[in-house]
Design an enzyme around this catalytic site. Sequence first.
Site, PDB file in Angstrom:
ATOM      1  N   LEU A 295       0.816  -1.207   0.021  1.00 55.15           N
ATOM      2  CA  LEU A 295      -0.024  -0.032   0.097  1.00 55.15           C
ATOM      3  C   LEU A 295       0.944   1.225   0.093  1.00 55.15           C
ATOM      4  O   LEU A 295       0.694   2.053  -0.690  1.00 55.15           O
ATOM      5  CB  LEU A 295      -0.972   0.127   1.295  1.00 55.15           C
ATOM      6  CG  LEU A 295      -1.864   1.237   1.171  1.00 55.15           C
ATOM      7  CD1 LEU A 295      -2.967   1.048   0.297  1.00 55.15           C
ATOM      8  CD2 LEU A 295      -2.486   1.225   2.663  1.00 55.15           C
TER       9      LEU A 295
ATOM     10  N   ARG B 248      10.776  -4.127   9.460  1.00 55.22           N
ATOM     11  CA  ARG B 248      11.840  -4.689  10.211  1.00 55.22           C
ATOM     12  C   ARG B 248      12.893  -4.956   9.083  1.00 55.22           C
ATOM     13  O   ARG B 248      13.918  -5.108   9.355  1.00 55.22           O
ATOM     14  CB  ARG B 248      11.374  -6.111  10.276  1.00 55.22           C
ATOM     15  CG  ARG B 248      10.217  -6.019  11.605  1.00 55.22           C
ATOM     16  CD  ARG B 248       9.710  -7.307  11.870  1.00 55.22           C
ATOM     17  NE  ARG B 248       8.909  -7.735  10.653  1.00 55.22           N
ATOM     18  CZ  ARG B 248       8.364  -9.118  10.369  1.00 55.22           C
ATOM     19  NH1 ARG B 248       8.226  -9.773  11.523  1.00 55.22           N
ATOM     20  NH2 ARG B 248       7.690  -9.289   9.381  1.00 55.22           N
TER      21      ARG B 248
ATOM     22  N   ASP C 160      10.898  -2.877  14.707  1.00 54.52           N
ATOM     23  CA  ASP C 160       9.902  -3.923  14.910  1.00 54.52           C
ATOM     24  C   ASP C 160       8.958  -3.250  16.086  1.00 54.52           C
ATOM     25  O   ASP C 160       9.111  -2.891  17.017  1.00 54.52           O
ATOM     26  CB  ASP C 160      10.414  -5.131  15.631  1.00 54.52           C
ATOM     27  CG  ASP C 160       9.613  -6.468  15.806  1.00 54.52           C
ATOM     28  OD1 ASP C 160       8.188  -5.881  15.845  1.00 54.52           O
ATOM     29  OD2 ASP C 160       9.923  -7.303  15.799  1.00 54.52           O
TER      30      ASP C 160
ATOM     31  N   LYS D  91      -8.101  -0.084   6.958  1.00 56.86           N
ATOM     32  CA  LYS D  91      -8.738  -0.862   7.172  1.00 56.86           C
ATOM     33  C   LYS D  91      -8.342  -2.559   7.156  1.00 56.86           C
ATOM     34  O   LYS D  91      -7.218  -2.585   6.685  1.00 56.86           O
ATOM     35  CB  LYS D  91     -10.052  -0.928   6.111  1.00 56.86           C
ATOM     36  CG  LYS D  91      -9.722  -1.439   4.928  1.00 56.86           C
ATOM     37  CD  LYS D  91     -11.001  -1.670   3.913  1.00 56.86           C
ATOM     38  CE  LYS D  91     -10.771  -2.765   2.750  1.00 56.86           C
ATOM     39  NZ  LYS D  91     -11.690  -2.906   1.854  1.00 56.86           N
TER      40      LYS D  91
ATOM     41  N   ASP E  89     -11.309   5.211   4.908  1.00 52.95           N
ATOM     42  CA  ASP E  89     -12.403   4.578   3.942  1.00 52.95           C
ATOM     43  C   ASP E  89     -12.143   5.283   2.668  1.00 52.95           C
ATOM     44  O   ASP E  89     -12.762   6.199   2.548  1.00 52.95           O
ATOM     45  CB  ASP E  89     -13.592   4.360   4.507  1.00 52.95           C
ATOM     46  CG  ASP E  89     -14.787   3.617   3.663  1.00 52.95           C
ATOM     47  OD1 ASP E  89     -14.591   3.575   2.440  1.00 52.95           O
ATOM     48  OD2 ASP E  89     -15.451   3.203   4.302  1.00 52.95           O
ATOM     49  N   HIS E  90     -11.540   4.432   1.875  1.00 57.67           N
ATOM     50  CA  HIS E  90     -10.931   5.247   0.696  1.00 57.67           C
ATOM     51  C   HIS E  90     -11.949   5.673  -0.226  1.00 57.67           C
ATOM     52  O   HIS E  90     -11.961   6.602  -1.192  1.00 57.67           O
ATOM     53  CB  HIS E  90      -9.841   4.333   0.000  1.00 57.67           C
ATOM     54  CG  HIS E  90     -10.183   3.253  -0.834  1.00 57.67           C
ATOM     55  ND1 HIS E  90     -10.243   1.888  -0.275  1.00 57.67           N
ATOM     56  CD2 HIS E  90     -10.607   3.308  -2.105  1.00 57.67           C
ATOM     57  CE1 HIS E  90     -10.654   1.330  -1.102  1.00 57.67           C
ATOM     58  NE2 HIS E  90     -11.054   1.821  -2.474  1.00 57.67           N
TER      59      HIS E  90
ATOM     60  N   ASP F 126     -15.932  -7.249   3.836  1.00 53.92           N
ATOM     61  CA  ASP F 126     -14.807  -6.474   3.005  1.00 53.92           C
ATOM     62  C   ASP F 126     -15.202  -5.232   2.352  1.00 53.92           C
ATOM     63  O   ASP F 126     -14.649  -4.094   2.214  1.00 53.92           O
ATOM     64  CB  ASP F 126     -14.192  -7.450   2.211  1.00 53.92           C
ATOM     65  CG  ASP F 126     -12.969  -7.013   1.617  1.00 53.92           C
ATOM     66  OD1 ASP F 126     -12.098  -6.380   2.290  1.00 53.92           O
ATOM     67  OD2 ASP F 126     -12.841  -6.749   0.220  1.00 53.92           O
TER      68      ASP F 126
ATOM     69  N   HIS G 146     -17.470   0.252   3.145  1.00 56.69           N
ATOM     70  CA  HIS G 146     -17.730   1.263   2.075  1.00 56.69           C
ATOM     71  C   HIS G 146     -19.315   1.545   1.806  1.00 56.69           C
ATOM     72  O   HIS G 146     -19.584   2.721   1.413  1.00 56.69           O
ATOM     73  CB  HIS G 146     -17.064   0.723   0.672  1.00 56.69           C
ATOM     74  CG  HIS G 146     -15.523   0.381   0.845  1.00 56.69           C
ATOM     75  ND1 HIS G 146     -14.959   1.115   1.587  1.00 56.69           N
ATOM     76  CD2 HIS G 146     -14.874  -0.695   0.382  1.00 56.69           C
ATOM     77  CE1 HIS G 146     -13.477   0.395   1.453  1.00 56.69           C
ATOM     78  NE2 HIS G 146     -13.778  -0.563   1.050  1.00 56.69           N
TER      79      HIS G 146
ATOM     80  N   LYS H  15     -16.073  -3.483 -13.881  1.00 59.49           N
ATOM     81  CA  LYS H  15     -15.758  -2.742 -12.779  1.00 59.49           C
ATOM     82  C   LYS H  15     -16.403  -1.320 -12.713  1.00 59.49           C
ATOM     83  O   LYS H  15     -15.926  -0.470 -13.667  1.00 59.49           O
ATOM     84  CB  LYS H  15     -14.453  -2.508 -12.769  1.00 59.49           C
ATOM     85  CG  LYS H  15     -13.626  -1.861 -11.522  1.00 59.49           C
ATOM     86  CD  LYS H  15     -12.443  -1.699 -11.193  1.00 59.49           C
ATOM     87  CE  LYS H  15     -11.741  -0.906  -9.970  1.00 59.49           C
ATOM     88  NZ  LYS H  15     -12.683  -1.129  -8.862  1.00 59.49           N
TER      89      LYS H  15
END
Length: 495
Positions: free
Chosen positions: A21, A50, A90, A153, A182-183, A240, A245, A346
């Site tokens: 991301l 790390r 870490d 999320k 929440d994009h 999800d 959303h 989509k």
Amino acid sequence: MKALTRENKAVFTFFGASGDLAKRKLYPSLFKLYQKGYLKEHFGVIGTSRAKWSDEKFQGIVSDSIKGISETEKGQAAKFASHFYYIAHDVTDKAHYAALNDLINQLNKQYEAQGNRLFYFSMAPAFFSVIALNLKSEGLITDEGYNRLVIEKPFGRDYDTAKQLNDALTASFEEDQIYRIDHYLGKEMIQNIEALRFGNTIIESLWNNRYIDNIQVTLSEKLGVEERASYYDTSGALRDMVQNHILQIVSQLAMEQPVAFTDADVRVEKVKALRSMRVYSPSAAATNLVRGQYDAGENSNAYRDEDGVPADSATETFVAGKLLFDNYRWSGVPFYIRTGKKLADKFTRIDVVFKKPLIDIFAFPQNPNASLSENVLTIYVEPNSGFALRVNAKSTGQGFETEPINLDFFQDADKEKEVPEPYERLLHDALEGNSTNFASWSEVAYAWKFVDAIRKLWDIEVPRFPNYIPGSMGPAASDELLQRDGRSWVYKLNQ
Ligand SMILES: NC(=O)c1ccc[n+]([C@@H]2O[C@H](COP(=O)([O-])OP(=O)(O)OC[C@H]3O[C@@H](n4cnc5c(N)ncnc54)[C@H](OP(=O)(O)O)[C@@H]3O)[C@@H](O)[C@H]2O)c1
């Protein structure tokens, strides 16, 4: 009101800086803010994970993440990347936080960032609580400027786990310091819901059960689960996509007018809307919700044959549902929602279907077979941004027949390119301290209560999966859900 291009001053700390991301979305979005002047000289960025990287390696990765830029912009990107520093860390090791704090303090001085600290948790949610606790216990929260957390999320997997997480976060941070991403709330046309509703008398005055017959929200994905299969199998479409959303979008469609367009006022109204959404008993969930899972297609696997998915998985890759609000504005108006993977295309769209005129004066006796169409306001969220209002007009020529025509507006291609990516917009909002487009804890909590009630049924009843083919718009039961009410989806295949 055009946003002022005001320079923001802060030291960012990205936890999960080597992750997908961060590289795909977060660094390119920060660069856009830099190009537009929202970040200039007074910012420093610390990346942690790390892996043992040098600053140079990290800066190279940041530069590589910025794609499709011209030669002149490359110089700008190098200058931008010089603000990035890396520290191996870490998050579970308390001892590592002192060095991180020293680096934050150093960059704060070097860039005169006024003590502002923005911590971005771009990591697996299992780590969110421990990072928040360690930031507090190891003294990384200061009084000098602001301290803000931006959290990815998913926020829990049900109400109980979400509450545990929230309790852990609020042990160290106040609610107004927590920005839950929440994009979808960063998308241009989702933000346009408020402009359309509260900026137009002709829309808001009709925005109730007297004039609206039903509202439909579709978030359709063409891809399957791809490399996210093993995560997805523990989640499913309800958790999800619906819990976050879809319910965020629905709350903006359903809310009352806020007192003012501020984050606090908008949140109050969204929470009220979610509180009045009916939470289903198991038998009501069986009637009002549909779940699906995709089968094999011509050249594609069934969900159960994807890598990392058990052969008897009962995880849903499709959900359709009818949501009801028990309040004065929406009593009797269903909000139909649907989302799924491996569907026809989509896209995301919202269709607001208005009631037909009570009396159709054109139908009889002049034209017994004619029928007026419903007016439909469609908000196209993606891939194109725009909206269309379907109205009835006279067909050209002799006689008197009516036909539906569209009054529409689409963002032109040049403007579309200027539309900020959701992450760019949301990072900017977090820098500005504007939480309008982030989910508050109360919104998250009510959304989980709604979802948990459905899971009560779905977790015990074995579904008949697979039940839809790739390239369709989901199982037949999704169409039947509306047919039972004498309605149909506005968006259908092959129209
Ligand atoms: N990727 C997406 O498109 C996307 C979309 C929406 C939401 N999200 C959410 O965004 C978050 C990040 O997703 P991602 O896809 O970027 O994950 P990812 O690629 O798996 O990256 C995880 C990051 O965490 C670091 N990490 C793991 N354990 C650590 C530890 N103990 N201490 C310090 N760092 C550690 C990893 O680096 P090391 O292993 O080197 O430590 C890596 O940088 C998740 O909450 C995800 O649900 C992602």
